[in-house]
Design a protein around this motif. Structure first.
Motif, PDB file in Angstrom:
ATOM      1  N   LYS A 282       0.815  -1.218   0.000  1.00 17.10           N
ATOM      2  CA  LYS A 282       0.000   0.000   0.000  1.00 17.10           C
ATOM      3  C   LYS A 282       0.856   1.279   0.000  1.00 17.10           C
ATOM      4  O   LYS A 282       0.631   2.161  -0.825  1.00 17.10           O
ATOM      5  CB  LYS A 282      -0.954  -0.018   1.195  1.00 17.10           C
ATOM      6  CG  LYS A 282      -2.122   0.947   1.074  1.00 17.10           C
ATOM      7  CD  LYS A 282      -2.974   0.869   2.339  1.00 17.10           C
ATOM      8  CE  LYS A 282      -3.930   2.021   2.425  1.00 17.10           C
ATOM      9  NZ  LYS A 282      -5.206   1.749   1.770  1.00 17.10           N
ATOM     10  N   PRO A 283       1.848   1.394   0.912  1.00 13.88           N
ATOM     11  CA  PRO A 283       2.662   2.617   0.899  1.00 13.88           C
ATOM     12  C   PRO A 283       3.363   2.861  -0.441  1.00 13.88           C
ATOM     13  O   PRO A 283       3.626   4.006  -0.794  1.00 13.88           O
ATOM     14  CB  PRO A 283       3.705   2.387   1.995  1.00 13.88           C
ATOM     15  CG  PRO A 283       3.231   1.253   2.813  1.00 13.88           C
ATOM     16  CD  PRO A 283       2.249   0.476   1.998  1.00 13.88           C
ATOM     17  N   PHE A 284       3.672   1.767  -1.165  1.00 12.33           N
ATOM     18  CA  PHE A 284       4.329   1.938  -2.466  1.00 12.33           C
ATOM     19  C   PHE A 284       3.318   1.965  -3.612  1.00 12.33           C
ATOM     20  O   PHE A 284       3.688   1.992  -4.780  1.00 12.33           O
ATOM     21  CB  PHE A 284       5.353   0.815  -2.688  1.00 12.33           C
ATOM     22  CG  PHE A 284       6.562   0.936  -1.805  1.00 12.33           C
ATOM     23  CD1 PHE A 284       7.587   1.815  -2.142  1.00 12.33           C
ATOM     24  CD2 PHE A 284       6.669   0.212  -0.623  1.00 12.33           C
ATOM     25  CE1 PHE A 284       8.710   1.943  -1.332  1.00 12.33           C
ATOM     26  CE2 PHE A 284       7.783   0.336   0.203  1.00 12.33           C
ATOM     27  CZ  PHE A 284       8.807   1.201  -0.146  1.00 12.33           C
ATOM     28  N   ASP A 285       2.035   1.904  -3.245  1.00 11.76           N
ATOM     29  CA  ASP A 285       0.955   1.940  -4.231  1.00 11.76           C
ATOM     30  C   ASP A 285       1.147   0.871  -5.317  1.00 11.76           C
ATOM     31  O   ASP A 285       1.050   1.146  -6.509  1.00 11.76           O
ATOM     32  CB  ASP A 285       0.865   3.342  -4.859  1.00 11.76           C
ATOM     33  CG  ASP A 285      -0.476   3.533  -5.568  1.00 11.76           C
ATOM     34  OD1 ASP A 285      -1.468   2.904  -5.139  1.00 11.76           O
ATOM     35  OD2 ASP A 285      -0.520   4.288  -6.559  1.00 11.76           O
ATOM     36  N   PHE A 286       1.436  -0.355  -4.867  1.00 17.28           N
ATOM     37  CA  PHE A 286       1.669  -1.477  -5.791  1.00 17.28           C
ATOM     38  C   PHE A 286       0.320  -2.111  -6.129  1.00 17.28           C
ATOM     39  O   PHE A 286      -0.238  -2.873  -5.348  1.00 17.28           O
ATOM     40  CB  PHE A 286       2.611  -2.480  -5.116  1.00 17.28           C
ATOM     41  CG  PHE A 286       3.122  -3.570  -6.026  1.00 17.28           C
ATOM     42  CD1 PHE A 286       2.889  -3.557  -7.405  1.00 17.28           C
ATOM     43  CD2 PHE A 286       3.876  -4.613  -5.490  1.00 17.28           C
ATOM     44  CE1 PHE A 286       3.389  -4.563  -8.226  1.00 17.28           C
ATOM     45  CE2 PHE A 286       4.375  -5.633  -6.303  1.00 17.28           C
ATOM     46  CZ  PHE A 286       4.131  -5.597  -7.668  1.00 17.28           C
ATOM     47  N   LYS A 287      -0.202  -1.728  -7.316  1.00 18.68           N
ATOM     48  CA  LYS A 287      -1.485  -2.256  -7.792  1.00 18.68           C
ATOM     49  C   LYS A 287      -1.309  -2.807  -9.192  1.00 18.68           C
ATOM     50  O   LYS A 287      -0.428  -2.383  -9.916  1.00 18.68           O
ATOM     51  CB  LYS A 287      -2.528  -1.137  -7.839  1.00 18.68           C
ATOM     52  CG  LYS A 287      -3.056  -0.718  -6.483  1.00 18.68           C
ATOM     53  CD  LYS A 287      -4.141   0.331  -6.660  1.00 18.68           C
ATOM     54  CE  LYS A 287      -4.503   0.948  -5.330  1.00 18.68           C
ATOM     55  NZ  LYS A 287      -4.739   2.400  -5.466  1.00 18.68           N
ATOM     56  N   ILE A 288      -2.180  -3.720  -9.565  1.00 17.02           N
ATOM     57  CA  ILE A 288      -2.113  -4.352 -10.887  1.00 17.02           C
ATOM     58  C   ILE A 288      -3.531  -4.423 -11.446  1.00 17.02           C
ATOM     59  O   ILE A 288      -4.482  -4.675 -10.706  1.00 17.02           O
ATOM     60  CB  ILE A 288      -1.529  -5.782 -10.750  1.00 17.02           C
ATOM     61  CG1 ILE A 288      -0.052  -5.740 -10.364  1.00 17.02           C
ATOM     62  CG2 ILE A 288      -1.737  -6.616 -12.005  1.00 17.02           C
ATOM     63  CD1 ILE A 288       0.896  -5.253 -11.444  1.00 17.02           C
ATOM     64  N   LYS A 289      -3.660  -4.189 -12.749  1.00 18.96           N
ATOM     65  CA  LYS A 289      -4.989  -4.326 -13.366  1.00 18.96           C
ATOM     66  C   LYS A 289      -5.294  -5.823 -13.581  1.00 18.96           C
ATOM     67  O   LYS A 289      -4.474  -6.562 -14.105  1.00 18.96           O
ATOM     68  CB  LYS A 289      -5.009  -3.614 -14.720  1.00 18.96           C
ATOM     69  CG  LYS A 289      -4.910  -2.102 -14.578  1.00 18.96           C
ATOM     70  CD  LYS A 289      -5.710  -1.383 -15.639  1.00 18.96           C
ATOM     71  CE  LYS A 289      -5.512   0.130 -15.581  1.00 18.96           C
ATOM     72  NZ  LYS A 289      -5.711   0.757 -14.254  1.00 18.96           N
ATOM     73  N   ASP A 290      -6.460  -6.242 -13.113  1.00 24.23           N
ATOM     74  CA  ASP A 290      -6.825  -7.654 -13.293  1.00 24.23           C
ATOM     75  C   ASP A 290      -7.398  -7.869 -14.697  1.00 24.23           C
ATOM     76  O   ASP A 290      -7.424  -6.944 -15.516  1.00 24.23           O
ATOM     77  CB  ASP A 290      -7.770  -8.130 -12.190  1.00 24.23           C
ATOM     78  CG  ASP A 290      -9.131  -7.447 -12.244  1.00 24.23           C
ATOM     79  OD1 ASP A 290      -9.401  -6.741 -13.245  1.00 24.23           O
ATOM     80  OD2 ASP A 290      -9.912  -7.608 -11.290  1.00 24.23           O
ATOM     81  N   GLU A 291      -7.911  -9.105 -14.956  1.00 25.11           N
ATOM     82  CA  GLU A 291      -8.366  -9.408 -16.316  1.00 25.11           C
ATOM     83  C   GLU A 291      -9.536  -8.537 -16.770  1.00 25.11           C
ATOM     84  O   GLU A 291      -9.780  -8.387 -17.960  1.00 25.11           O
ATOM     85  CB  GLU A 291      -8.681 -10.905 -16.477  1.00 25.11           C
ATOM     86  CG  GLU A 291      -9.677 -11.497 -15.505  1.00 25.11           C
ATOM     87  CD  GLU A 291      -9.020 -12.053 -14.237  1.00 25.11           C
ATOM     88  OE1 GLU A 291      -8.286 -11.288 -13.549  1.00 25.11           O
ATOM     89  OE2 GLU A 291      -9.255 -13.234 -13.933  1.00 25.11           O
ATOM     90  N   LYS A 292     -10.244  -7.951 -15.787  1.00 18.51           N
ATOM     91  CA  LYS A 292     -11.359  -7.059 -16.157  1.00 18.51           C
ATOM     92  C   LYS A 292     -10.907  -5.607 -16.277  1.00 18.51           C
ATOM     93  O   LYS A 292     -11.719  -4.702 -16.482  1.00 18.51           O
ATOM     94  CB  LYS A 292     -12.462  -7.154 -15.098  1.00 18.51           C
ATOM     95  CG  LYS A 292     -13.166  -8.494 -15.103  1.00 18.51           C
ATOM     96  CD  LYS A 292     -14.189  -8.547 -13.954  1.00 18.51           C
ATOM     97  CE  LYS A 292     -14.299  -9.956 -13.394  1.00 18.51           C
ATOM     98  NZ  LYS A 292     -14.318  -9.976 -11.931  1.00 18.51           N
TER      99      LYS A 292
END
Ligand SMILES: [Zn+2]
Length: 420
Positions: A282-292
């Motif tokens: 969260k602090p590094f804002d590590f997000k990934i777009k899923d298949e949708k």
């Protein structure tokens, strides 16, 4: 070449060439059994409280432990890296641990720039993973390393059990959903049991329920029962599950079988596994777009084993009043060959053991028999072979296990077969 390769390639050594020596007298400034024995036997040297040099014999043990862990972690998909010890302050500010962690070593260069000496590597591994991972298809993945860690221990007096600088294996797993995380957590737990079994302490090591902090209900510690332990665990007499002090204070009943009958034991924490959830992503804002195409937060687990601590624990569990008694899997050598007086026969056996790839330390020194036996006892190699006039007259070599009192005479021609 890494030290692990070097040390698994060297199978034999002459004790006359070993630069370290044993020490007879107890050390005044060491209270722990592990440090007393390891220092006196020439496995480690104390530079200052909580900081030790690993000498040739000690490094061999450490490397064997390292290779057991490496083999097992590779089997569950771990990819080995080697991250830096010196870490930027900015990353530690981002996670809030620059100020929150009391035992963090902070260093400043002459330009005034500040750094952390890593006690753990979430602040490095999360931005690292973030750089390379950009698709949900890349999940899950697992990154691990063996690294020296630093922790500001103000009371470092447990020998290599609690160091200011110590070697750790830390593994980090990355997932996009809880279910996937849980599967891997269970897999890692099984792997940990295998590792402790292979290192010789499996029967005394308990997977122990511990508080998960503010992020999850439970985490698990791996606690090895020994009187030298600084921790206390409570083992359920009905199902054998263990819980730590903190959990015991919160519960009357066993989380597994609802039993209420516990026994209390002193133990050393040799490993732990943790659900980190999004604490560090969260602090590094590590997000990934899923298949949708929707943003998903990455979640993590972390899995640690202290190698120097594990080595100290093995010593605490396996020793007698004469010295250490290494389990074969982590012993510096398999065989301690001792020649009394000059004899050709011992040289021949030394050559034969080398040919058969049996690890051997050859005591070819010109010292008394008493000194050689005392050294063999404190060093604690599993098999001792003595070649002397007396043994030859009796029909061959005297073979004795370090863990047993009785010796036997073995015909020289049968010796290799017996040891294989
Ligand atoms: Zn139970």
């Amino acid at each position: 070449m890494s030290k692990s390769l070097i040390y698994s390639n060297i199978k034999h050594m002459r004790q006359s060439q070993l630069f370290t020596k044993t020490q007879k007298d107890a050390l005044k400034d060491e209270v722990s059994v592990n440090a007393q024995l390891l220092i006196r036997a020439g496995f480690v040297d104390k530079l200052m409280a909580g900081v030790y040099t690993f000498l040739p014999l000690g490094l061999r043990v450490m490397t064997k432990i390292e290779n057991i862990i490496r083999e097992e972690i590779n089997k569950i998909g771990g990819q080995e890296v080697f991250m830096p010890t010196l870490q930027p302050k900015e990353s530690w500010m981002k996670t809030g641990r620059w100020d929150a962690m009391d035992d963090l070593y902070k260093v400043k260069d002459t330009g005034g720039k500040e750094f952390a000496l890593g006690p753990t590597h979430e602040e490095v591994v999360v931005p690292l993973a973030q750089k390379y991972i950009n698709s949900y298809k890349d999940f899950p993945f697992y990154i691990y390393q063996f690294q020296n860690k630093f922790r500001m221990e103000l009371r470092a007096k447990s020998g290599i059990l609690r160091g200011r600088e110590f070697l750790m294996k830390d593994l980090y797993s990355f997932h996009l959903n809880e279910e996937d995380f849980n599967d891997y957590y269970e897999k890692a737990a099984k792997t940990y049991e295998k590792i402790f079994q292979r290192a010789g302490i499996g029967d005394k090591t308990y997977k122990t329920f511990a508080s998960g902090g503010s992020f999850s209900k439970y985490s698990h510690e791996y606690q090895t029962v020994t009187p030298a332990g600084e921790d206390t665990i409570h083992i359920c007499n009905k199902c054998g599950l263990a819980i730590n002090e903190e959990i015991r204070a919160e519960t009357e009943t066993c989380p597994n079988c609802k039993g209420t009958d516990f026994r209390k034991e002193k133990a050393i924490e040799v490993g732990n596994i943790f659900n980190l959830k999004n604490k560090f992503t969260k602090p590094f804002d590590f997000k990934i777009k899923d298949e949708k195409g929707e943003d998903k937060e990455v979640i993590m687990g972390c899995y640690g084993i202290g190698l120097s601590r594990l080595m100290g624990t093995v010593v605490e569990v396996y020793h007698d009043d004469k010295g250490m008694i290494w389990p074969e899997s982590v012993a510096p050598f398999k065989v301690h060959l001792i020649s009394l007086g000059k004899n050709e026969e011992a040289e021949k056996i030394y050559a034969d053991l080398q040919k058969k790839n049996i690890e051997v330390l050859f005591d070819d020194r010109e010292v008394t028999a008493g000194q050689k036996f005392a050294d063999a006892d404190i060093i604690g190699i599993p098999y001792r072979i003595v070649i002397s006039e007396k043994s030859l007259q009796a029909g061959g070599a005297e073979l004795k296990k370090r863990s047993e009192d009785e010796s036997e005479i073995i015909k020289i021609k049968d010796l290799i077969e017996k040891l294989k």
